[in-house]
Scaffold this motif. Structure first.
Motif, PDB file in Angstrom:
ATOM      1  N   ILE A  72     -19.793 -39.192  -5.081  1.00  0.00           N
ATOM      2  CA  ILE A  72     -19.684 -40.132  -6.200  1.00  0.00           C
ATOM      3  C   ILE A  72     -21.073 -40.596  -6.597  1.00  0.00           C
ATOM      4  O   ILE A  72     -21.860 -41.038  -5.751  1.00  0.00           O
ATOM      5  CB  ILE A  72     -18.778 -41.319  -5.825  1.00  0.00           C
ATOM      6  CG1 ILE A  72     -17.343 -40.791  -5.665  1.00  0.00           C
ATOM      7  CG2 ILE A  72     -18.786 -42.399  -6.896  1.00  0.00           C
ATOM      8  CD1 ILE A  72     -16.629 -41.332  -4.525  1.00  0.00           C
ATOM      9  N   SER A 110     -14.473 -49.533  -7.570  1.00  0.00           N
ATOM     10  CA  SER A 110     -14.430 -49.985  -6.175  1.00  0.00           C
ATOM     11  C   SER A 110     -15.772 -50.573  -5.723  1.00  0.00           C
ATOM     12  O   SER A 110     -15.822 -51.354  -4.775  1.00  0.00           O
ATOM     13  CB  SER A 110     -14.001 -48.846  -5.247  1.00  0.00           C
ATOM     14  OG  SER A 110     -14.977 -47.842  -5.215  1.00  0.00           O
ATOM     15  N   ASP A 134      -9.094 -40.761   1.665  1.00  0.00           N
ATOM     16  CA  ASP A 134     -10.482 -40.572   1.187  1.00  0.00           C
ATOM     17  C   ASP A 134     -11.452 -41.674   1.630  1.00  0.00           C
ATOM     18  O   ASP A 134     -12.084 -42.334   0.783  1.00  0.00           O
ATOM     19  CB  ASP A 134     -10.518 -40.500  -0.350  1.00  0.00           C
ATOM     20  CG  ASP A 134      -9.681 -39.365  -0.932  1.00  0.00           C
ATOM     21  OD1 ASP A 134      -9.303 -38.463  -0.177  1.00  0.00           O
ATOM     22  OD2 ASP A 134      -9.421 -39.390  -2.152  1.00  0.00           O
ATOM     23  N   ASP A 169     -19.934 -43.903 -13.712  1.00  0.00           N
ATOM     24  CA  ASP A 169     -19.837 -43.186 -12.428  1.00  0.00           C
ATOM     25  C   ASP A 169     -18.948 -41.973 -12.582  1.00  0.00           C
ATOM     26  O   ASP A 169     -18.219 -41.832 -13.563  1.00  0.00           O
ATOM     27  CB  ASP A 169     -19.321 -44.109 -11.312  1.00  0.00           C
ATOM     28  CG  ASP A 169     -18.054 -44.824 -11.686  1.00  0.00           C
ATOM     29  OD1 ASP A 169     -17.133 -44.178 -12.207  1.00  0.00           O
ATOM     30  OD2 ASP A 169     -17.981 -46.054 -11.478  1.00  0.00           O
ATOM     31  N   LYS A 209     -17.160 -38.388 -10.051  1.00  0.00           N
ATOM     32  CA  LYS A 209     -16.941 -37.751  -8.744  1.00  0.00           C
ATOM     33  C   LYS A 209     -17.118 -36.235  -8.855  1.00  0.00           C
ATOM     34  O   LYS A 209     -16.633 -35.625  -9.801  1.00  0.00           O
ATOM     35  CB  LYS A 209     -15.514 -38.083  -8.293  1.00  0.00           C
ATOM     36  CG  LYS A 209     -15.148 -37.638  -6.912  1.00  0.00           C
ATOM     37  CD  LYS A 209     -14.419 -36.328  -6.842  1.00  0.00           C
ATOM     38  CE  LYS A 209     -13.065 -36.333  -7.495  1.00  0.00           C
ATOM     39  NZ  LYS A 209     -12.446 -34.989  -7.464  1.00  0.00           N
ATOM     40  N   ASP A 268     -10.430 -37.644 -15.860  1.00  0.00           N
ATOM     41  CA  ASP A 268      -9.788 -38.060 -14.603  1.00  0.00           C
ATOM     42  C   ASP A 268     -10.819 -38.372 -13.520  1.00  0.00           C
ATOM     43  O   ASP A 268     -10.525 -39.112 -12.587  1.00  0.00           O
ATOM     44  CB  ASP A 268      -8.876 -36.944 -14.060  1.00  0.00           C
ATOM     45  CG  ASP A 268      -7.512 -36.901 -14.729  1.00  0.00           C
ATOM     46  OD1 ASP A 268      -7.300 -37.651 -15.699  1.00  0.00           O
ATOM     47  OD2 ASP A 268      -6.670 -36.108 -14.277  1.00  0.00           O
ATOM     48  N   CYS A 272     -14.327 -39.027 -14.136  1.00  0.00           N
ATOM     49  CA  CYS A 272     -15.517 -39.764 -14.590  1.00  0.00           C
ATOM     50  C   CYS A 272     -15.080 -41.084 -15.200  1.00  0.00           C
ATOM     51  O   CYS A 272     -13.986 -41.178 -15.752  1.00  0.00           O
ATOM     52  CB  CYS A 272     -16.230 -39.012 -15.721  1.00  0.00           C
ATOM     53  SG  CYS A 272     -16.805 -37.363 -15.331  1.00  0.00           S
TER      54      CYS A 272
HETATM   55  P1  TMP Z   1     -13.952 -45.822  -7.721  1.00  0.00           P
HETATM   56  O1  TMP Z   1     -14.754 -46.867  -8.426  1.00  0.00           O
HETATM   57  O2  TMP Z   1     -12.467 -46.038  -7.812  1.00  0.00           O
HETATM   58  O3  TMP Z   1     -14.409 -45.618  -6.311  1.00  0.00           O
HETATM   59  O4  TMP Z   1     -14.210 -44.435  -8.475  1.00  0.00           O
HETATM   60  C1  TMP Z   1     -15.502 -43.900  -8.626  1.00  0.00           C
HETATM   61  C2  TMP Z   1     -15.460 -42.670  -9.503  1.00  0.00           C
HETATM   62  O5  TMP Z   1     -14.787 -41.597  -8.846  1.00  0.00           O
HETATM   63  C3  TMP Z   1     -14.729 -42.877 -10.818  1.00  0.00           C
HETATM   64  O6  TMP Z   1     -15.499 -42.275 -11.849  1.00  0.00           O
HETATM   65  C4  TMP Z   1     -13.437 -42.151 -10.678  1.00  0.00           C
HETATM   66  C5  TMP Z   1     -13.703 -41.119  -9.619  1.00  0.00           C
HETATM   67  N1  TMP Z   1     -12.569 -40.921  -8.717  1.00  0.00           N
HETATM   68  C6  TMP Z   1     -11.981 -39.688  -8.601  1.00  0.00           C
HETATM   69  O7  TMP Z   1     -12.375 -38.729  -9.265  1.00  0.00           O
HETATM   70  N2  TMP Z   1     -10.958 -39.535  -7.716  1.00  0.00           N
HETATM   71  C7  TMP Z   1     -10.479 -40.553  -6.957  1.00  0.00           C
HETATM   72  O8  TMP Z   1      -9.554 -40.337  -6.184  1.00  0.00           O
HETATM   73  C8  TMP Z   1     -11.101 -41.843  -7.085  1.00  0.00           C
HETATM   74  C9  TMP Z   1     -10.620 -43.007  -6.278  1.00  0.00           C
HETATM   75  C10 TMP Z   1     -12.148 -41.973  -7.971  1.00  0.00           C
END
Ligand code: TMP
Ligand code: ASP
Length: 238
Positions: A92, A100, A129, A175, A177, A196, A198
């Motif tokens: 990430i 989060s 995760d 942000d 992933k 999904d 980003c």
């Molecule tokens: P977060 O702020 O929920 O930790 O997410 C950080 C980034 O990661 C956000 O751009 C969404 C992406 N993400 C995923 O692609 N898959 C996931 O399962 C999660 C929780 C976040």
């Protein structure tokens, strides 16, 4: 190319074997989930928008010298990709504090993060995760030290390319992933780069144009994804 049996069906994509053992077909579906699959829905043309956004961004990154698993499009929702060995780490990259990060740490929402923050999660539904660091990744045998260094370097290069491209299209990238895989001894970018995976914010209004619309009931998901597709994919039919 002949599409064979499904190898794996995830929350939003299905992976199919093909008659070429080196290639897989990744189908982007209209379904989506959030919060570890607790919230579920579907949205019309969501698979199409995500597939075309991913295609465009993989092509952009390839032009920028980043190796990816992207091969070609078989249809509007089906992408042919190289069969790689997926590294079970979600990488990430964060440019602006959101999600989060602001729930877990005392960052101000919207605070700029310069240099970007890179975080690693262990990709495991069983363990939801959890966040890991290099020591845990090494101890679990998820990747070698050299691979972790390479992944970090690639993630930051990918970030620079994406931030610049999106900025020109009036999108901020708070942000996102990434997932990587092994191909012939090399590390390549795998999975998808889409609404999904980003956070995309409108540069002027700060409006969410990504899966947060669904996570936090902020409006119509299909309209948000369509707007990102319109800005990112030249000439896309919407
Ligand atoms: P977060 O702020 O929920 O930790 O997410 C950080 C980034 O990661 C956000 O751009 C969404 C992406 N993400 C995923 O692609 N898959 C996931 O399962 C999660 C929780 C976040
Ligand atoms: N993709 C994860 C899930 O489906 C979490 C998320 O993106 O918020 O549960």
């Amino acid at each position: 190319m002949i599409k064979l049996d499904a190898l794996y069906s995830g929350k939003a994509k299905t992976i199919f074997k093909t008659d070429n053992p080196q290639k897989l077909i990744m189908e982007f579906r209209d379904s989506l989930t959030a919060f570890d699959g607790k919230k579920k829905s579907t949205a019309p043309k969501k698979g199409y928008y995500n597939a075309r956004i991913s295609e465009e961004l993989f092509r952009l990154l390839e032009e920028g010298g980043i190796k990816t698993h992207f091969d070609s499009m078989l249809s509007d929702t089906e992408m042919v990709v190289d069969a790689v060995e997926i590294i079970k780490i979600e990488v990430i990259v964060r440019n602006i504090a959101a999600g989060s990060l602001i729930r877990k740490y005392p960052f101000k929402p919207g605070q700029k993060l310069d240099p970007p923050i890179l975080l690693l999660d262990y990709k495991s539904d069983e363990y939801s995760d959890p966040m890991i660091n290099d020591d845990i990744a090494l101890a679990l045998g998820l990747a070698t030290r050299e691979e972790l260094l390479k992944i970090r370097e690639l993630a930051l290069r990918i970030n620079s390319i994406l931030v610049e491209y999106l900025n020109d299209r009036d999108l901020l990238l708070p942000d996102f992933k990434l997932e990587f895989g092994r191909r012939n001894g090399d590390i390549v970018l795998a999975d998808e780069i889409s609404c999904d995976t980003c956070r995309f914010w409108d540069k002027m209004t700060g409006e969410s144009l990504d899966k947060d619309v669904f996570r936090y009931d902020k409006g119509d998901l299909a309209s948000a994804y369509r707007e990102v597709a319109r800005r990112i994919v030249p000439g896309i039919s919407l």
